[in-house]
Design an enzyme around this catalytic site. Structure first.
Site, mmCIF file in Angstrom:
data_model
loop_
_atom_site.group_PDB
_atom_site.id
_atom_site.type_symbol
_atom_site.label_atom_id
_atom_site.label_comp_id
_atom_site.label_asym_id
_atom_site.label_seq_id
_atom_site.Cartn_x
_atom_site.Cartn_y
_atom_site.Cartn_z
ATOM 1 N N HIS A 320 0.809 -1.215 0.000
ATOM 2 C CA HIS A 320 0.000 0.000 0.000
ATOM 3 C C HIS A 320 0.845 1.268 0.000
ATOM 4 C CE1 HIS A 320 -3.389 -2.657 0.953
ATOM 5 N NE2 HIS A 320 -4.114 -1.697 0.423
ATOM 6 N N GLY A 321 1.941 1.256 0.710
ATOM 7 C CA GLY A 321 2.740 2.480 0.726
ATOM 8 C C GLY A 321 4.125 2.242 1.268
#
Lengths: 469, 314
Positions: A320-321
């Site tokens: 996701h990040g």
């Protein structure tokens, strides 16, 4: 090009119109050019990164299929290294360097000064699923380069999914799509519903949430609690709204993309929630990471599941990040699932009692809202600050919040209630119904949703949250 | 055919609703007495006898009490302060007021360090200026799709934000309402000072954004006042000294100096109240940038004394 823009409306009408006008043999080319244009509307030069991985994976697929069993793995590895390498450079390099620089006192490594190519994690994972499936023998290598490129680049799902599997979508590009009023009708309603979730709910809540997280120190416990609840709804409406528009846009041309959300907030356990939220990614991780790990460590018994869950969610966090807060978010989510696994909490049992069902739904929502604080915060420290503020800060409503009027607050809550009621009771039934079915309900649905978009939409061209991944 | 009929029906029905809602909203906004629209309406009210305009951001809205100004100076003032407004909004307010009110003698404009960052101005034309037709010279900065939709008029409702929609409903339900505790546009900040906010305010190396258009707009304000033979006075309200933006922004002094330079060049008086005695006393502040009602009373008194001393009987 954002789905919630007039440019996209024009693009959609033109692309869909030409698609049906063209003879079947030219359609793949038309869709590929349209997809390139769609992607290049963000940052044109990044098309070369995408093209590079497409070429590598196209040939990798053919080589894997043709190679003797002993060499197949080598070609798969080359493909995976190329894809993960692109992710590592463009998404994780700066995160990696930042941590090295923090640890080092004697030297500082330079950062890469460029924007993350949009939707990189999505199309990379979709490309990887192709070579893995060819390697496993579940999919024949695609010989038509244009069709393979379209598999990776098909514009509705190019930048934020659903992350498709080759077995599900590739053959659809060969099938001659005949214009179907029913498909168009269903697709159109999906797009309308997705747009409603994005511009009426997600973007309205974003006004509150963004300002709250811009200056978290300035707001009290109650406002942060509202912020956590709002963000849980915002991210759902933002992402599932995108998926609805993507699936709907494809459906108008006769293509059926996989379902990405199945009313996740009706889940009664966190484990169940993750089978209904971002299904295309969850199932990707399940098939290509969780099961292989669990099977490899099957001698460990239940601990194999625990270990596989933890690894899967840590990597999901990283997917996701590029930040410790995302990894921590993944860890927290995994932890809740592990607790449920160890306590043998099953959704089926909980659903038998109406009281337990309601408690379960509430529990899942609050757990998700809690974990998402770390997803939204800019760092783990800031996430803990927000959690602490919720539990120890004042729970009074300011006389007039500078960031959100009471009118907006009431309107937002009313819209959230409407959304959950609609999704629980009628939305799917109406959206999936054909032209000759539920005529009055379809008319009321169409008029009311389109009117709500016009009357209550927030048209600030806010990007979709998942574009950054 | 059925499909086309369905899509046409829902678009047509929604269009009708949109036209009706746009009409109702624009009418409602003209009746509003609160916040931005209330101030626009007050400025354009027939027979407006206001002769002293207090213009600026929240540092006017929450800090300058017309009751004190009026009692000390004998002027009839009105607080046109608006949250987060920049020189673009202030120019529009001044321009609009001067077109419709010929009694104005004096304008007090508060200087903020972010006043030239007009891109950060929250008052978008399409949302906040439903009276554009009456103010042809209004400075507009909407562009692209928003402008296009705005020209169509029938979809204006899609451009209004929640504040506008609420103001319109309020305008219909309670025409020209004045909120409790609000006096001639002054919204006192009754809340206690937010110590935590102050404690978390850290010094840094940020730069204030200054746009050329913003600087030109200040020049336009000066020209506008000169043209209408109106005295313009610049003031700068105090910041909490310990955490002054001067410590946070590296170009704070340069920005303020450029305003002073422009004021000098045009013979516009500039009164700097940042050194007022209350500036280092937390009990007079709500946060770093804003006085509470107690501080506002002291600050307004200081302004009123200056007006009385130098600008009475204009």
């Amino acid at each position: 090009m954002l789905f919630n823009s007039l440019e996209f409306l024009l693009f959609f009408v033109i692309v869909t119109g030409i698609f049906f006008i063209l003879p079947h043999k030219f359609r793949w080319f038309h869709l590929l050019i349209a997809s390139c244009y769609f992607y290049m509307a963000f940052v044109p030069v990044y098309i070369f990164i995408l093209a590079g991985t497409i070429v590598v994976d196209y040939f990798a697929g053919i080589f894997i299929e043709n190679a003797p069993p002993s060499k197949k793995r080598l070609f798969l590895l080359i493909s995976l290294i190329a894809n993960i390498g692109v992710l590592a450079v463009f998404k994780y390099y700066n995160f990696f360097i930042e941590n090295i620089n923090l640890a080092s006192t004697s030297f500082q490594l330079p950062y890469l000064k460029m924007l993350l190519p949009i939707g990189l994690s999505f199309h990379t994972f979709q490309a990887m699923s192709y070579t893995i499936e060819v390697y496993r023998g579940n999919q024949k290598a695609e010989r038509h380069f244009g069709i393979y490129a379209l598999y990776v680049m098909f514009y509705p799902q190019l930048v934020a999914g659903p992350i498709e599997r080759p077995q599900h979508i590739l053959h659809q590009f060969y099938k001659k799509q005949v214009f179907s009023q029913d498909d168009f009708f269903v697709g159109f309603k999906m797009m309308l519903w997705g747009m409603f979730k994005k511009v009426v709910i997600a973007d309205r809540l974003a006004i509150y949430v963004n300002q709250l997280y811009d200056k978290p120190h300035e707001f009290n416990g109650l406002m942060h609690f509202i912020g956590a609840v709002f963000f849980a709804v915002q991210i759902y409406c933002d992402f599932s709204g995108y998926s609805s528009i993507a699936i709907g846009a494809a459906r108008t041309m006769g293509f059926k993309l996989m379902t990405n959300f199945k009313t996740p907030y009706q889940s009664v356990t966190v484990s169940e929630f993750w089978t209904r939220w971002h299904i295309s990614l969850s199932s990707w991780f399940k098939d290509y990471l969780f099961y292989p790990i669990a099977v490899a460590k099957r001698n460990w018994g239940i601990w194999a599941v625990v270990f596989a869950t933890l690894i899967t969610f840590l990597i999901s966090g990283l997917w996701h990040g590029a930040g410790w807060n995302f990894i921590f978010w993944g860890f927290l989510t995994g932890l809740f699932i592990i607790i449920e696994t160890l306590l043998k909490i099953k959704s089926v049992k909980i659903r038998k009692s109406p009281l337990k069902k309601v408690a379960g739904i509430l529990y899942v929502f609050l757990v998700f809202a809690f974990t998402e604080i770390f997803f939204r915060a800019r760092s783990i420290k800031e996430g803990f600050f927000v959690v602490k503020r919720i539990f120890t800060g004042a729970w009074t409503m300011p006389e007039s919040t500078a960031i959100f009027s009471n009118f907006s607050l009431v309107l937002s809550v009313a819209l959230i209630v409407f959304l959950f009621y609609a999704e629980a009771v009628f939305a799917d039934k109406i959206i999936e119904s054909k032209l000759d079915e539920r005529k009055n309900a379809n008319l009321v649905f169409g008029i009311s949703i389109l009117s709500m978009i016009i009357l209550l939409g927030v048209f600030q061209k806010l990007s979709f949250i998942y574009f950054q991944f | 055919m059925k499909l086309i009929k369905y899509i046409a029906t829902i678009f047509f029905a929604s269009l009708l609703l949109s036209i009706a809602a746009t009409w109702l909203t624009n009418k409602g906004l003209r009746k509003s007495g609160v916040d931005f629209y209330g101030k626009i309406n007050a400025a354009g009210k027939a027979g407006n006898s206001t002769n002293l305009l207090l213009v600026g951001s929240s540092r006017v809205l929450k800090q300058v009490n017309p009751e004190i100004i009026d009692s000390v100076t004998g002027y009839n003032s009105f607080n046109y302060g608006l949250n987060s407004g920049t020189i673009k909004t202030w120019y529009n307010i001044i321009d609009y007021s001067l077109r419709l009110n010929k009694n104005v003698k004096l304008i007090l404009l508060n200087v903020d360090y972010y006043m030239f960052d007009i891109t950060g101005d929250p008052y978008k034309d399409a949302y906040y200026y439903p009276f554009e037709k009456q103010v042809p010279g209004l400075i507009l900065n909407s562009s692209g799709t928003i402008n296009l939709v705005h020209q169509l008029k029938v979809f204006d409702i899609a451009l209004y934000d929640d504040y506008a929609k609420y103001a319109a409903i309020d305008g219909w339900l309670r025409p020209n309402r004045i909120l409790d505790g609000v006096y001639k546009g002054y919204y006192p900040n009754r809340q206690l000072n937010n110590f935590e906010t102050i404690a978390n305010f850290k010094s840094g190396n940020d730069k204030i954004s200054v746009t050329q258009t913003g600087l030109k707009l200040l020049d336009s304000c000066i020209s506008l006042c000169k043209k209408n033979n109106i005295k313009l006075v610049l003031v700068m309200a105090p910041y909490f000294k310990q955490y002054s933006p001067a410590k946070y922004f590296t170009n704070f002094n340069a920005v303020i100096d450029s305003v002073k330079e422009l004021a000098d060049k045009s013979s516009i008086p500039f009164y700097d109240y940042t050194t007022l005695s209350i500036a280092d006393d937390q009990q007079y502040f709500y946060n770093v940038n804003h006085l509470n009602s107690r501080g506002a009373a002291v600050y307004t008194q200081a302004i009123a004394d200056t007006i009385k001393k130098y600008f009475s009987g204009l």
